[in-house]
Design an enzyme around this catalytic site. Structure first.
Site, PDB file in Angstrom:
ATOM      1  N   HIS A  72       0.748  -1.327  -0.026  1.00 44.44           N
ATOM      2  CA  HIS A  72       0.475   0.087   0.130  1.00 44.44           C
ATOM      3  C   HIS A  72       0.693   1.135  -0.395  1.00 44.44           C
ATOM      4  CE1 HIS A  72      -4.333  -1.837   1.609  1.00 44.44           C
ATOM      5  NE2 HIS A  72      -3.768  -2.862   1.235  1.00 44.44           N
ATOM      6  N   TYR A 201      -8.767   4.963   8.273  1.00 45.95           N
ATOM      7  CA  TYR A 201      -9.143   6.094   9.184  1.00 45.95           C
ATOM      8  C   TYR A 201     -10.314   7.039   9.144  1.00 45.95           C
ATOM      9  CZ  TYR A 201      -5.073   2.856  10.287  1.00 45.95           C
ATOM     10  OH  TYR A 201      -4.337   2.397  10.409  1.00 45.95           O
ATOM     11  N   PRO A 293      -3.390   0.055  18.481  1.00 43.30           N
ATOM     12  CA  PRO A 293      -3.980  -0.095  17.573  1.00 43.30           C
ATOM     13  C   PRO A 293      -3.893   0.682  16.552  1.00 43.30           C
ATOM     14  CG  PRO A 293      -5.653  -0.834  17.877  1.00 43.30           C
ATOM     15  CD  PRO A 293      -5.680  -0.446  19.281  1.00 43.30           C
ATOM     16  N   LYS A 297       0.827  -0.575  14.600  1.00 43.77           N
ATOM     17  CA  LYS A 297       2.440   0.070  15.457  1.00 43.77           C
ATOM     18  C   LYS A 297       2.884  -1.484  16.173  1.00 43.77           C
ATOM     19  CE  LYS A 297       4.513   3.120  13.541  1.00 43.77           C
ATOM     20  NZ  LYS A 297       4.047   2.195  12.075  1.00 43.77           N
ATOM     21  N   TYR A 391       3.972   6.228  10.160  1.00 46.31           N
ATOM     22  CA  TYR A 391       2.860   5.218   9.709  1.00 46.31           C
ATOM     23  C   TYR A 391       3.590   4.280   8.723  1.00 46.31           C
ATOM     24  CZ  TYR A 391      -1.666   2.496   8.514  1.00 46.31           C
ATOM     25  OH  TYR A 391      -2.221   1.844   9.024  1.00 46.31           O
TER      26      TYR A 391
END
Ligand code: RFL
Ligand code: PHB
Length: 400
Positions: A72, A201, A293, A297, A391
């Site tokens: 991704h 998100y 979550p 990580k 990220y």
């Protein structure tokens, strides 16, 4: 029974460490409390950082991941009718993440372990760590009604948050830092086409939601729920209805729904135990630290601990250098705290804290701070880069 490294726990941390050590000719035995089937039934992480992907390749267990995993190049943040794409590769100079489930990573590692012929004791009860401060530590446990003693040189405590290893560090030696959040995540896995081709998100007035996936035909979704909610309260229909309310309208409109394969509620917690080593015992992964979550990580921090311990033990056994052992905790904790901070920050920005005071701030003021934070970081490229860099994961630190 004797081995060089006794590993407590056959989750991803224990199995990956075992595999890497075996490849270097370092003998290890894993002792696990539950069955292999039970371990595979736990549906958890889905996003692997580049560092973990590289480590799995080094361990020789990447063949299926490289074939079936999805690279991704971006993730989306949705809030206030806006959708902001964080272009991970463009913002970081080429870094990406791999979407490949923890269950599959674990399955690949279990198969590799079987092939390598190294011993694993599943369904071991009453596991105890002894004399960890000495040069002759040993592990005792019961298997099929018989007591077993496992002598070793080092113990890797890879037994998760509820394991026994952390408890062997005396209270006056360790400090435990903890933040428990006033909500949980309800997760649902289904054989349906993912709602979108990248993760979304979503922050909404009804609470947080995440649209994730495992493959082109398997989806993973999460909803922020009160800690008091019970799984029995959430029928599949109720889940889909609520999810549609929280996802961006166009995504919700075209989303495929279907029966759940798994559904569970997980509490959210930030936790760090310092130090991460005591004598010849090292804590690895969730045994030492937990993150909420939201930053994806947890498993990735476990992998960086594994990388550090593997490098240290390789040096001990190949070069006879025992001085490097003392670096373990220090090196791990630097990266762990970055992951903790990022996960805490993302959780604060993306969730609804209801009427609970947060960090000494009333809920409405806190919510305004977080709204401003989210706008500030997503409105400009530097801000998006800060999110992207974290990220995809910070680089692993070398040992001295
Ligand atoms: P695990 O996986 O908990 O494995 C520990 C193993 O030790 C065994 N054990 C014992 N064995 C012997 N004796 C004892 N006394 C024992 N006590 C326990 C247990 O049975 C178990 O098999 O820890 P490990 O290996 O450190 O791995 C950590 C990861 O599982 C965890 O950090 C991640 O799943 C967190 N996580 C995520 N991480 C990511 O990097 N990316 C994600 O996208 C992501 N999503 C998630 C997540 C965790 C979640 N939940 C449910 C907490 C999503 C969710 C919902
Ligand atoms: C998942 O797919 O399970 C997942 C993905 C991203 C997260 C957490 C969980 O931040």
């Amino acid at each position: 029974m004797k081995t060089q490294v006794a590993i407590i726990g056959a989750g991803p941390s224990g199995l990956l460490l075992g595999q890497l050590l075996s490849k270097q000719g370092i003998d290890n035995i894993i002792v696990e409390r539950v069955s292999g089937e039970y371990v595979l039934g736990r549906i958890r992480a889905g996003v692997l950082e580049q560092g973990m992907v590289d480590l799995l390749r080094e361990a020789g267990v990447s063949e299926r991941m490289d074939r079936e995993g999805e690279v991704h190049t971006g993730v989306e943040l949705a809030f206030n009718d806006k959708r902001v794409r964080i272009a991970l590769d463009e913002l970081t100079g080429g870094d990406t993440v791999m979407v490949y489930g923890q269950t599959e990573v674990t399955r690949d590692l279990m198969e590799a372990r079987q092939t390598s012929g190294q011993t694993t004791f599943y369904e071991a009860s009453n596991v105890q760590l002894n004399d960890v401060k000495t040069d002759a530590p040993y592990v005792t446990f019961e298997k099929n009604g018989e007591s077993v003693r496992l002598d070793c040189e080092f113990i890797a405590g890879c037994d998760g948050f509820h394991g026994v290893s952390r408890k062997t560090i005396p209270d006056d030696v360790k400090t435990e830092h903890e933040r428990v959040y006033p909500f949980g995540w309800l997760g649902l896995l289904s054989d349906t086409k993912p709602a979108h081709d990248e993760l979304i998100y979503c922050k909404t007035d009804r609470g947080f939601a995440l649209a994730s996936m495992r493959s082109a035909t398997r989806s993973r979704y999460y909803l922020q729920v009160p800690l008091t909610d019970k799984i029995e309260q959430w029928s599949d229909d109720a889940f889909w209805t609520e999810l549609k309310r929280r996802l961006p309208t166009d995504v919700a409109a075209s989303m495929e729904t279907g029966p759940s394969i798994e559904k569970s509620i997980a509490p959210l917690r930030s936790f760090v135990c310092e130090p991460m080593q005591y004598g010849n015992m090292f804590l690895v992964g969730d045994a030492a630290h937990i993150v909420p979550p939201t930053g994806a990580k947890g498993l990735n921090l476990a992998a960086s601990d594994v990388a550090t311990l593997y490098k240290i033990l390789t040096r001990v056994y190949q070069d006879g250098d025992r001085d490097c052992i003392n670096q373990y905790s220090e090196v791990c904790l630097r990266r762990v705290w970055h992951g903790e901070r990022f996960s805490w920050w993302m959780t604060n920005m993306m969730h609804d804290f209801g009427n609970v005071e947060v960090n000494g701030t009333d809920s409405q003021t806190f919510s305004r701070f977080m709204e401003s934070e989210l706008n500030f970081y997503t409105d400009n490229e530097e801000g998006r880069r800060v999110i992207a860099m974290q990220y995809v994961g910070l680089p692993y630190e070398e040992i001295k």
